[in-house]
Design a protein around this motif. Structure first.
Motif, mmCIF file in Angstrom:
data_model
loop_
_atom_site.group_PDB
_atom_site.id
_atom_site.type_symbol
_atom_site.label_atom_id
_atom_site.label_comp_id
_atom_site.label_asym_id
_atom_site.label_seq_id
_atom_site.Cartn_x
_atom_site.Cartn_y
_atom_site.Cartn_z
ATOM 1 N N GLN A 194 33.622 64.450 30.191
ATOM 2 C CA GLN A 194 32.594 65.376 30.687
ATOM 3 C C GLN A 194 31.253 65.133 30.000
ATOM 4 N N VAL A 195 31.288 64.900 28.698
ATOM 5 C CA VAL A 195 30.066 64.624 27.941
ATOM 6 C C VAL A 195 29.386 63.364 28.460
ATOM 7 N N GLU A 196 30.164 62.312 28.698
ATOM 8 C CA GLU A 196 29.606 61.053 29.168
ATOM 9 C C GLU A 196 29.027 61.194 30.571
ATOM 10 N N GLU A 197 29.672 61.984 31.431
ATOM 11 C CA GLU A 197 29.142 62.209 32.780
ATOM 12 C C GLU A 197 27.808 62.942 32.728
ATOM 13 N N ASP A 198 27.724 63.978 31.887
ATOM 14 C CA ASP A 198 26.465 64.717 31.755
ATOM 15 C C ASP A 198 25.382 63.849 31.130
ATOM 16 N N ARG A 199 25.765 63.007 30.197
ATOM 17 C CA ARG A 199 24.792 62.107 29.574
ATOM 18 C C ARG A 199 24.191 61.153 30.611
ATOM 19 N N LYS A 200 25.041 60.589 31.479
ATOM 20 C CA LYS A 200 24.557 59.682 32.520
ATOM 21 C C LYS A 200 23.670 60.407 33.524
ATOM 22 N N ARG A 201 23.988 61.673 33.798
ATOM 23 C CA ARG A 201 23.232 62.435 34.788
ATOM 24 C C ARG A 201 21.860 62.859 34.267
ATOM 25 N N TYR A 202 21.814 63.382 33.030
ATOM 26 C CA TYR A 202 20.569 63.943 32.515
ATOM 27 C C TYR A 202 19.805 63.005 31.583
ATOM 28 N N PHE A 203 20.510 62.096 30.891
ATOM 29 C CA PHE A 203 19.864 61.213 29.922
ATOM 30 C C PHE A 203 20.340 59.775 30.130
ATOM 31 N N PRO A 204 20.076 59.195 31.299
ATOM 32 C CA PRO A 204 20.619 57.871 31.626
ATOM 33 C C PRO A 204 20.104 56.754 30.727
ATOM 34 N N SER A 205 18.925 56.918 30.142
ATOM 35 C CA SER A 205 18.371 55.859 29.302
ATOM 36 C C SER A 205 18.731 56.008 27.827
ATOM 37 N N GLU A 206 19.493 57.049 27.497
ATOM 38 C CA GLU A 206 19.887 57.289 26.107
ATOM 39 C C GLU A 206 21.386 57.017 25.929
ATOM 40 N N GLU A 207 21.830 57.048 24.668
ATOM 41 C CA GLU A 207 23.239 56.905 24.346
ATOM 42 C C GLU A 207 23.676 58.073 23.472
ATOM 43 N N ILE A 208 24.984 58.300 23.380
ATOM 44 C CA ILE A 208 25.497 59.343 22.505
ATOM 45 C C ILE A 208 25.364 58.861 21.060
ATOM 46 N N VAL A 209 24.648 59.640 20.242
ATOM 47 C CA VAL A 209 24.393 59.233 18.856
ATOM 48 C C VAL A 209 25.027 60.184 17.852
ATOM 49 N N GLY A 210 25.878 61.103 18.311
ATOM 50 C CA GLY A 210 26.543 62.020 17.396
ATOM 51 C C GLY A 210 26.883 63.327 18.075
ATOM 52 N N TRP A 211 27.166 64.348 17.269
ATOM 53 C CA TRP A 211 27.531 65.644 17.831
ATOM 54 C C TRP A 211 27.204 66.749 16.846
ATOM 55 N N CYS A 212 27.271 67.988 17.345
ATOM 56 C CA CYS A 212 26.962 69.179 16.545
ATOM 57 C C CYS A 212 28.084 70.192 16.747
ATOM 58 N N LEU A 213 28.444 70.891 15.679
ATOM 59 C CA LEU A 213 29.475 71.937 15.746
ATOM 60 C C LEU A 213 28.877 73.240 15.248
ATOM 61 N N ILE A 214 28.987 74.289 16.080
ATOM 62 C CA ILE A 214 28.491 75.616 15.718
ATOM 63 C C ILE A 214 29.687 76.533 15.496
ATOM 64 N N GLU A 215 29.770 77.135 14.304
ATOM 65 C CA GLU A 215 30.873 78.041 13.988
ATOM 66 C C GLU A 215 30.513 78.866 12.765
ATOM 67 N N ASP A 216 31.325 79.896 12.491
ATOM 68 C CA ASP A 216 31.181 80.657 11.253
ATOM 69 C C ASP A 216 31.915 79.928 10.141
ATOM 70 N N GLY A 217 31.395 80.062 8.921
ATOM 71 C CA GLY A 217 32.084 79.451 7.789
ATOM 72 C C GLY A 217 31.307 78.291 7.220
ATOM 73 N N LYS A 218 31.939 77.541 6.344
ATOM 74 C CA LYS A 218 31.317 76.412 5.678
ATOM 75 C C LYS A 218 31.981 75.114 6.104
ATOM 76 N N PRO A 219 31.211 74.009 6.139
ATOM 77 C CA PRO A 219 31.759 72.758 6.671
ATOM 78 C C PRO A 219 32.766 72.067 5.767
ATOM 79 N N MET A 220 32.729 72.320 4.453
ATOM 80 C CA MET A 220 33.603 71.584 3.535
ATOM 81 C C MET A 220 35.076 71.830 3.822
ATOM 82 N N GLY A 221 35.420 73.015 4.302
ATOM 83 C CA GLY A 221 36.823 73.303 4.589
ATOM 84 C C GLY A 221 37.369 72.483 5.751
ATOM 85 N N ARG A 222 36.493 71.946 6.597
ATOM 86 C CA ARG A 222 36.925 71.159 7.753
ATOM 87 C C ARG A 222 36.551 69.680 7.607
ATOM 88 N N HIS A 223 36.173 69.268 6.452
ATOM 89 C CA HIS A 223 35.635 67.915 6.300
ATOM 90 C C HIS A 223 36.611 66.844 6.782
#
Length: 366
Positions: free
Chosen positions: A87-116
């Motif tokens: 789904q991410v790749e399909e949306d990327r091709k549709r809205y940002f055809p000249s770009e590539e996936i360069v990473g991701w973001c995670l939104i949540e409560d808490g601190k990142p070290m527990g999920r490292h």
């Protein structure tokens, strides 16, 4: 042509680390907007852009963002399914055809070290390109931490840049996403480019006044020369009339200077409904905006310049018209149900002061 580093930037934290990370302002606005939609389970966003070597150092430009449909999986663990990645790749091709996936973001409560460990595992599997980016954002307080994937692992970064430029692809994605989730403004408003037209109108009126003044001075000068020649010829053989000629010249000079001074202090083409010339009021600006279809060729509308309605495929439901008693807080509550989108509305419409809105002003909603 080789890509140049953005000049209009804002530094966040210590940016001495590599790679240099540049996040476009609309992407930053979108991520902050998504923080307000967190609801008891993690929310994922894929980042689009480009990774390059610039002036001998690795640089990551993040100019697009795509929301992931599914993130949470088994219990409290973070899981990305193959369907989510497709789904991410399909949306990327549709809205940002000249770009590539360069990473991701995670939104949540808490601190990142527990999920490292599990975050590193997911990143290695789906986003393992060298210098790719992972952003963790706390849904509660907005704190964010940037990581870069280098030497085979995620390493925390000290800071990044926010940069500003035209980004119609990201703006179009934000508008399309808002339509899908059913957020519908109640009134029709015009394109955000109107704010730039106001400046264009003022500049064109000033230029027009200068041209009118120049033409007037030129015509008066010609008239003065003709009069001098006529009087000079008629008095060439009569020395006694020279004193009268001098008096006539002084009178004519004064008559020329007085209209010129009046033309510089008055603009007969710019009047409000009560006959007051040059008054810069919101209603006057709106009338002037409607008379100007576009800025003149070569005119620079600024880093926050807006794209046209046709380019973004805007419709009537993408806007809100300011009414009596409205503030950005009340507009955010009317449209989104809370006041957390005031900053996003300011950014979308290029407002440096959220208190300077007026009745009838038309705002593009993020």
């Amino acid at each position: 042509m080789e890509k140049q580093f953005p000049k209009n930037v804002r530094q966040i934290g210590n940016v001495s680390d590599e790679p240099k990370i540049y996040v476009e302002d609309y992407v930053d606005t979108y991520v902050n907007q998504m923080k307000g939609r967190y609801a008891d389970h993690p929310l994922g966003i894929a980042l689009a852009g480009e990774i390059m070597i610039q002036d001998g150092q690795p640089v990551v430009y993040i100019s697009g963002a795509v929301r992931m449909k599914e993130v949470a999986g088994d219990g409290v663990d973070i899981v990305l399914s193959e369907e989510t990645i497709r789904q991410v790749e399909e949306d990327r091709k549709r809205y940002f055809p000249s770009e590539e996936i360069v990473g991701w973001c995670l939104i949540e409560d808490g601190k990142p070290m527990g999920r490292h460990r599990e975050i590193s595992k997911i990143h290695t599997r789906y986003f393992s390109k060298d210098q790719s980016i992972f952003i963790w954002k706390d849904a509660a307080d907005g704190e964010e931490v940037f990581y870069a994937f280098k030497y085979g692992e995620l390493m925390q970064m000290g800071g990044h840049y926010i940069y500003y430029e035209k980004n119609p692809a990201m703006q179009n994605y934000m508008i399309s996403t808002r339509k899908k989730i059913g957020v519908t403004p109640s009134e029709v408003v015009e394109d955000r480019a109107a704010k730039d037209f106001r400046s264009a109108v003022r500049e064109r009126m000033e230029s027009k006044t200068e041209r009118q003044s120049s033409r007037f001075v030129y015509a008066a000068s010609i008239l003065l020369v003709v009069v001098v020649l006529a009087i000079g010829i008629s008095t060439l053989n009569n020395y006694d009339k020279m004193e009268a000629v001098q008096t006539s010249l002084e009178t004519l000079t004064r008559s020329v200077n007085q209209p010129q001074q009046q033309a510089e202090t008055e603009d007969p083409d710019v009047e409000n409904s009560e006959g007051e010339a040059g008054t810069d009021k919101p209603d006057t600006v709106k009338q002037e905006t409607e008379q100007v279809s576009a800025p003149e060729d070569g005119q620079d509308t600024g880093a926050d310049a807006a794209v046209s309605q046709e380019e973004l495929n805007l419709s009537e439901e993408d806007y809100y018209t300011v009414k009596k008693g409205d503030t950005l807080d009340t507009i955010s509550i009317k449209v989104y149900g809370d006041s957390s989108h005031v900053d996003a509305i300011c950014r979308m419409n290029g407002l440096s002061d959220g208190n300077l809105i007026f009745i009838g002003q038309k705002l593009l909603l993020p």
